[in-house]
Design a protein around this motif. Structure first.
Motif, short mmCIF file in Angstrom:
data_model
loop_
_atom_site.label_atom_id
_atom_site.label_comp_id
_atom_site.label_asym_id
_atom_site.label_seq_id
_atom_site.Cartn_x
_atom_site.Cartn_y
_atom_site.Cartn_z
N ALA A 521 0.86 -1.19 0.00
CA ALA A 521 0.00 0.00 0.00
C ALA A 521 0.88 1.23 0.00
O ALA A 521 1.93 1.27 0.67
CB ALA A 521 -0.93 0.01 1.21
N ALA A 530 4.30 0.80 1.97
CA ALA A 530 4.21 -0.16 3.07
C ALA A 530 4.09 -1.56 2.51
O ALA A 530 3.39 -1.79 1.52
CB ALA A 530 3.01 0.15 3.96
N GLY A 532 3.31 -5.49 4.01
CA GLY A 532 2.94 -6.32 5.15
C GLY A 532 3.12 -7.78 4.82
O GLY A 532 2.75 -8.24 3.74
N ILE A 537 4.84 -5.19 9.47
CA ILE A 537 4.58 -4.20 8.42
C ILE A 537 5.78 -3.27 8.38
O ILE A 537 6.19 -2.73 9.42
CB ILE A 537 3.29 -3.41 8.69
CG1 ILE A 537 2.10 -4.36 8.82
CG2 ILE A 537 3.05 -2.39 7.58
CD1 ILE A 537 0.91 -3.76 9.51
N VAL A 559 -0.91 -10.47 8.25
CA VAL A 559 -1.38 -9.31 7.50
C VAL A 559 -1.94 -9.75 6.16
O VAL A 559 -1.26 -10.43 5.38
CB VAL A 559 -0.24 -8.30 7.29
CG1 VAL A 559 -0.75 -7.10 6.47
CG2 VAL A 559 0.32 -7.82 8.61
N TRP A 561 -4.31 -7.33 4.52
CA TRP A 561 -4.72 -6.10 3.84
C TRP A 561 -4.17 -4.89 4.59
O TRP A 561 -3.84 -4.97 5.78
CB TRP A 561 -6.25 -6.00 3.74
CG TRP A 561 -6.97 -6.10 5.06
CD1 TRP A 561 -7.49 -7.23 5.62
CD2 TRP A 561 -7.24 -5.03 5.98
NE1 TRP A 561 -8.05 -6.95 6.84
CE2 TRP A 561 -7.92 -5.59 7.08
CE3 TRP A 561 -6.99 -3.67 5.99
CZ2 TRP A 561 -8.33 -4.84 8.17
CZ3 TRP A 561 -7.40 -2.91 7.08
CH2 TRP A 561 -8.07 -3.50 8.15
N LEU A 562 -4.05 -3.78 3.89
CA LEU A 562 -3.60 -2.50 4.45
C LEU A 562 -4.47 -1.39 3.88
O LEU A 562 -4.75 -1.37 2.67
CB LEU A 562 -2.14 -2.23 4.08
CG LEU A 562 -1.06 -3.17 4.65
CD1 LEU A 562 0.27 -2.92 3.94
CD2 LEU A 562 -0.92 -2.96 6.15
N ASP A 563 -4.91 -0.46 4.73
CA ASP A 563 -5.67 0.72 4.28
C ASP A 563 -5.12 1.96 4.98
O ASP A 563 -4.92 1.96 6.20
CB ASP A 563 -7.16 0.57 4.59
CG ASP A 563 -7.89 -0.21 3.52
OD1 ASP A 563 -7.79 0.19 2.35
OD2 ASP A 563 -8.55 -1.21 3.85
N MET A 564 -4.90 3.02 4.20
CA MET A 564 -4.26 4.24 4.71
C MET A 564 -5.28 5.35 4.94
O MET A 564 -6.28 5.45 4.21
CB MET A 564 -3.20 4.72 3.71
CG MET A 564 -2.16 3.67 3.36
SD MET A 564 -1.15 3.25 4.80
CE MET A 564 -0.14 1.93 4.16
N PHE A 571 -2.70 4.17 9.56
CA PHE A 571 -3.13 3.11 8.65
C PHE A 571 -3.68 1.95 9.46
O PHE A 571 -3.37 1.78 10.65
CB PHE A 571 -2.00 2.66 7.72
CG PHE A 571 -0.84 1.97 8.38
CD1 PHE A 571 -0.83 0.58 8.53
CD2 PHE A 571 0.25 2.69 8.85
CE1 PHE A 571 0.24 -0.06 9.12
CE2 PHE A 571 1.32 2.05 9.44
CZ PHE A 571 1.32 0.68 9.58
N SER A 573 -4.59 -2.33 9.46
CA SER A 573 -4.19 -3.61 8.89
C SER A 573 -5.04 -4.71 9.50
O SER A 573 -5.71 -4.51 10.51
CB SER A 573 -2.70 -3.88 9.15
OG SER A 573 -2.47 -4.11 10.53
N TRP A 590 -2.64 1.75 13.40
CA TRP A 590 -1.27 2.19 13.62
C TRP A 590 -1.13 3.69 13.35
O TRP A 590 -1.79 4.24 12.47
CB TRP A 590 -0.30 1.44 12.70
CG TRP A 590 -0.45 -0.04 12.70
CD1 TRP A 590 -1.29 -0.78 11.95
CD2 TRP A 590 0.26 -0.97 13.52
NE1 TRP A 590 -1.16 -2.12 12.22
CE2 TRP A 590 -0.20 -2.26 13.18
CE3 TRP A 590 1.26 -0.83 14.49
CZ2 TRP A 590 0.29 -3.41 13.79
CZ3 TRP A 590 1.75 -1.98 15.08
CH2 TRP A 590 1.28 -3.25 14.74
#
Length: 715
Positions: A521, A530, A532, A537, A559, A561-564, A571, A573, A590
C-alpha cells in the motif's frame, strides 16, 4: 458396558487436554521484541459493550438500476466538456433524488470473433462492440448487450439484450436493419416468489443459455426465449415467421437450435430433442433424455437422417445417435467421431472413426455395419469424396475405394488446423479501453477520474479522454500490484525486491524479500510504500530505497490487507481465515509518526474486514466488518455502528454521508448525524467493486464488476 463407558470418557478427557495444551503452546510462540513505542499494539478486551445511540428507521425506496434499452451508438467520440457532472452537493436531504448521470467503460473482453470482411465483434462484461479489424477502429457499441451472432453470409449480425429483445445489424456500418421485440417471459409459476432483481437475473441467465442461430442461407434467425419457446424471424422482412411452443418442452430451455437445410423444419435440444415443422408451427416428434450436441454435419443430404453426438463417461468414448427424421425412430447409436462430411452423397452410408480405425455403416434403408478398416493411425478424420467413390482419411493420408473399401493410395496428412484468435488481454485491445480485472476507481480534484485494474500489466483508464496507460512488470510478479491514491505510481512484489513504476515509465527498486502472501500500500501524499507480511509491516522510502520503520505484532492473523488514512497519519491492517462457516478476521490501527500501535476496543464480532475508510480529519475510522462499525482513532473507543451490513465503503468529503455497497449491486447512503439510511440505489452490475465521491461531494462514482463506472448525482 459401564467399564467401557468409563474408559471412553478418560480417552476423551486425555484428547481434549492434549488439544488445549497445543493451543496454549501456539499462543505462547516466540515473537520479535516490540519497541517501547509499540507496546500498545495488543488489543485490550472490552469490559463493557459500548452503548449504541443510532435509531433505525424504515429504508427509503430503492432507486432501481437503469434498464437496458437496445440502442446503438455509432462511431463514439471523446467525451466533450463540460461533462455531465452534478453540481449539487449530496446530503441527507437530497440523497433520495440520486439519478444515473452517465456511465463509462468497456469492461473485460469475454468473446472475440471475426464475423465478416474486416469486421470483428467483441462481447465484454459491459456490452457488444463492432470494430474494423484493419485499424481497430470502433464502428458501433451496443451497451448492455449480452450476446452476438454473425450470419453465415458475413453481412449481418444479431445482438441480444437482457430483456430478450434483438437487433439485426449491418456489419458494414453497424446500422440497425430490424429490431425484434422479446416474445416470452419467465412463466409466472417460476417467478412469483422472485423480487424484481431476482427476476431480472433469472431472465438474463435464461437468455444467455438459450440458443441463437441463423439458417444456413442467412434468411431466418431463430432464438430461444424464457418461456421455453422458439421464435423464428424473417431476416429480410423483419416479420415473425413462426412461434414454436409445445408442452413437450417441459421446463427445459432450448439450449441448442438447428435449422434443417430443407427450409421447412427445425430441431431443438434441451433435455429433449424436438423436431419442429416451421410450416404449421408444431412439434412433430421428440426424444427424451437427449443431451449432447446438435450438428448440421449429422444431417443426411436427403434430410431423412439427423443426429446428435455426446460423450459417454461409462465407456470413455464419444457416441452418435442417428434418427429417422420422418418419425423420430432410432436408426443406430454408434461409437466414434464423425467429420463434417460423414454421409455418402446418396445418404445411404455413414463413416466414423474410433481409436484410429474407420467404421462404415449403412444407415438407409436399414442399418447394417458394413466394414471396419483397421489402421496404424493414432487419430483419424474420415469423409466421403464429393462423388462418393472414395473415403478420404486425414485429408489424403489414406484413401479407400467405395463400395469395396480397398486401400488405393497413401500420402501425407492434410488436416486443416484452426487459426487461434488473438489473446483477449493483449495490449492491442487494452489500448482501446478493454481492461481486464477492474479493481478500483480514483477520483481526483477538477473531476479527473481513473478506473484501474489488471495484474501484469496493471492499467489505468481515463474515461474522460479515453486514454489507456499501463505498466508491465518484470517476470515473476508474486502478488497483486497496487496503485497510489493519485493514480501516478504502481508497485509490485517479487521474490527479492519491490518494483515501483510511474506511468511515465520511471522505475525504482527496493531490495527486500517478498512472499506470495505479502500485501502492499502507498502512503497518500508521500513517497512511502508499506509492505505487510506475516506479523510485520515495514515502511520504505521509495526514492532512497531505504527502510523507515517496522511495525510488529505477536498475536492475531497474518497481515492480509492494508488501508491508509487520507493524510497519511494512520493506517489500518488485518487478516482473515475463511472456512465453511464464513470468514473470521481482525483489525489493527497504527500511527505513522511517532510510530506506534493504537488500541481499538473490540466490537464483539469475529467477522472479517471487507473495507475501511477514514474521515477527512482522520479522527474516526469506519469499518465494514459484518455490520459497518465506527471507532475513534486516538481513544480507540467504539462509536457504535450503522444500521446495515456492508462490503465496500466511501465517505463524502464533508464527512456527512457514507456510501455502503450491499448484495446484488445495491448501494445505500447513510447519514453520519443520525445513523439512518437516507437513500438506496441499484446499479446495472450484479456487484460493486469500488465506491468514491468526487472531491466536491456532488457525485458518487460506483464501479461495478462488469467494469462499468456509473456516475450518480442530483440533477
Amino acid at each position: 458396558m459401564k467399564r467401557e463407558a468409563i474408559i471412553l470418557q478418560k480417552i476423551i478427557f486425555i484428547f481434549i487436554s492434549i488439544i488445549t495444551l497445543s493451543v496454549i503452546a501456539s499462543c505462547q510462540r516466540g515473537a520479535a521484541t516490540l519497541p517501547a513505542d509499540l507496546a500498545t499494539t495488543t488489543l485490550p478486551v472490552a469490559t463493557e459493550k459500548p452503548t449504541l445511540t443510532f435509531t433505525i428507521t424504515s429504508s427509503p425506496t430503492i432507486t432501481p438500476a437503469p434498464t437496458y434499452t437496445p440502442t446503438v451508438t455509432l462511431t463514439p467520440t471523446i467525451t466533450p466538456t463540460p461533462l455531465p457532472w452534478a453540481r449539487t452537493v449530496l446530503n441527507s436531504g437530497n440523497a433520495r433524488q440520486l439519478t444515473l448521470l452517465t456511465h463509462w467503460g468497456y469492461g473485460s473482453i469475454q468473446q472475440e470473433e471475426k464475423v465478416g470482411p474486416d469486421r470483428i465483434l467483441i462481447k465484454s462484461t459491459a456490452g457488444v462492440y463492432l470494430f474494423r479489424e484493419s485499424d481497430k477502429k470502433m464502428i458501433a457499441e451496443y451497451y448492455g448487450a449480452i450476446r452476438f451472432l454473425g450470419s453465415p453470409d458475413k453481412e449481418k449480425a444479431s445482438i441480444r439484450f437482457p430483456d430478450g429483445s434483438l437487433l439485426l445489424i449491418q456489419l458494414e456500418d453497424g446500422n440497425v436493419i430490424h429490431s425484434f421485440p422479446p416474445l416470452g417471459d419467465i412463466p409466472s409459476y417460476l417467478s412469483e416468489k422472485l423480487d424484481e432483481t431476482q427476476r431480472a437475473d433469472s431472465l438474463r441467465e435464461a437468455l444467455e443459455r438459450t440458443d441463437l442461430v441463423f439458417s444456413p442461407d442467412s434468411r431466418f434467425l431463430a432464438c430461444g426465449y424464457a418461456d421455453f419457446s422458439i421464435g423464428v424471424w424473417n431476416v429480410e422482412t423483419g416479420e415473425l415467421k413462426a412461434k414454436l411452443y409445445s408442452d413437450l418442452t417441459g421446463y427445459s430451455y432450448p439450449y441448442q437450435i438447428m435449422f434443417i437445410p430443407d427450409g421447412t423444419h427445425l430441431a431443438s435440444m434441451g433435455g429433449r430433442l424436438i423436431y419442429w415443422s416451421l410450416e404449421n408451427e408444431k412439434a412433430l416428434w421428440y426424444i427424451n433424455n437427449a443431451w449432447g450436441s446438435l450438428d448440421i454435419g449429422l444431417i443426411s443430404p436427403d434430410f431423412n437422417v439427423i443426429g446428435y453426438s455426446w460423450y459417454s463417461a461409462s465407456d470413455n468414448r464419444y457416441r452418435i445417435h442417428l434418427i429417422n427424421s420422418r418419425d423420430g425412430s432410432t436408426i443406430a447409436k454408434i461409437g466414434g467421431v464423425a467429420s463434417q462430411k460423414p454421409f455418402s452423397p446418396d445418404s445411404k452410408l455413414f463413416v466414423t472413426t474410433l481409436n484410429g480405425n474407420i467404421n462404415i455403416d449403412q444407415v438407409q434403408p436399414r442399418y447394417v455395419r458394413l466394414r471396419t478398416l483397421y489402421t496404424n493411425l493414432e487419430s483419424a478424420v474420415a469423409e466421403f469424396s464429393e462423388d462418393g467413390s472414395k473415403i478420404i482419411v486425414n485429408g489424403g493420408e489414406l484413401v479407400y475405394s467405395v463400395p469395396d473399401f480397398n486401400l488405393i493410395s497413401e500420402g501425407s496428412p492434410s488436416v486443416k488446423e484452426d487459426t487461434p484468435l488473438p489473446r483477449n488481454d493483449s495490449e492491442e485491445w487494452l489500448s482501446l479501453g478493454f481492461g481486464w480485472q477492474p479493481r478500483g476507481v480514483i477520483a481526483l480534484p477538477e473531476n479527473q477520474v481513473y478506473i484501474w485494474g489488471g495484474w501484469n500489466p496493471i492499467w489505468r483508464w481515463n474515461p474522460l479522454t479515453r486514454q489507456m496507460d499501463w505498466v508491465s512488470f518484470s517476470e515473476g510478479l508474486l502478488t497483486a500490484p497496487v496503485i497510489s491514491s493519485d493514480g501516478a505510481k504502481v508497485a509490485g512484489c517479487f521474490m527479492d525486491r519491490l518494483e515501483v513504476w510511474s506511468f511515465e515509465k520511471e522505475a525504482f527498486t527496493i531490495s527486500t524479500p517478498c512472499r506470495k502472501d505479502s500485501v502492499l500500500a502507498f502512503l497518500p501524499g508521500t513517497d512511502i510504500l508499506a509492505i505487510g507480511r506475516g506479523e510485520k509491516i515495514t515502511l520504505f522510502d521509495i526514492l532512497k530505497g531505504e527502510k523507515i520503520q517496522d511495525f510488529i505484532f505477536s498475536d492475531g492473523y497474518s497481515v492480509g490487507w492494508l488501508d491508509m488514512s487520507p493524510g497519511g497519519k494512520f493506517f489500518a491492517s488485518g487478516g482473515s481465515i475463511c472456512g465453511f462457516g464464513g470468514c473470521r478476521g481482525d483489525i489493527r490501527l497504527w500511527q505513522v509518526d511517532p510510530p506506534r500501535g493504537l488500541s481499538l476496543i473490540p466490537e464483539g464480532s469475529e467477522k472479517a474486514v471487507e473495507d475501511v475508510v477514514f474521515t477527512s480529519d482522520e479522527s474516526e475510522i469506519i469499518v465494514a466488518k459484518g455490520y459497518v462499525w465506527l471507532w475513534n482513532v486516538m481513544s480507540g473507543s467504539q462509536d457504535g455502528k450503522l444500521p446495515l451490513f456492508g462490503h465496500k465503503l466511501a465517505i463524502s468529503p464533508n464527512d456527512t454521508l457514507v456510501a455502503v455497497s450491499r448484495e446484488g449491486g445495491e448501494v445505500s447512503l447513510v447519514t453520519m448525524e443520525t445513523r439512518q439510511i437516507v437513500g438506496n440505489i441499484r446499479i446495472t452490475a450484479s456487484d460493486v467493486i469500488d465506491l468514491a465521491f468526487t472531491p466536491d461531494g456532488a457525485n458518487l462514482l460506483i464501479l461495478g464488476n462488469n467494469g462499468v463506472l456509473e456516475v450518480w448525482g442530483v440533477q
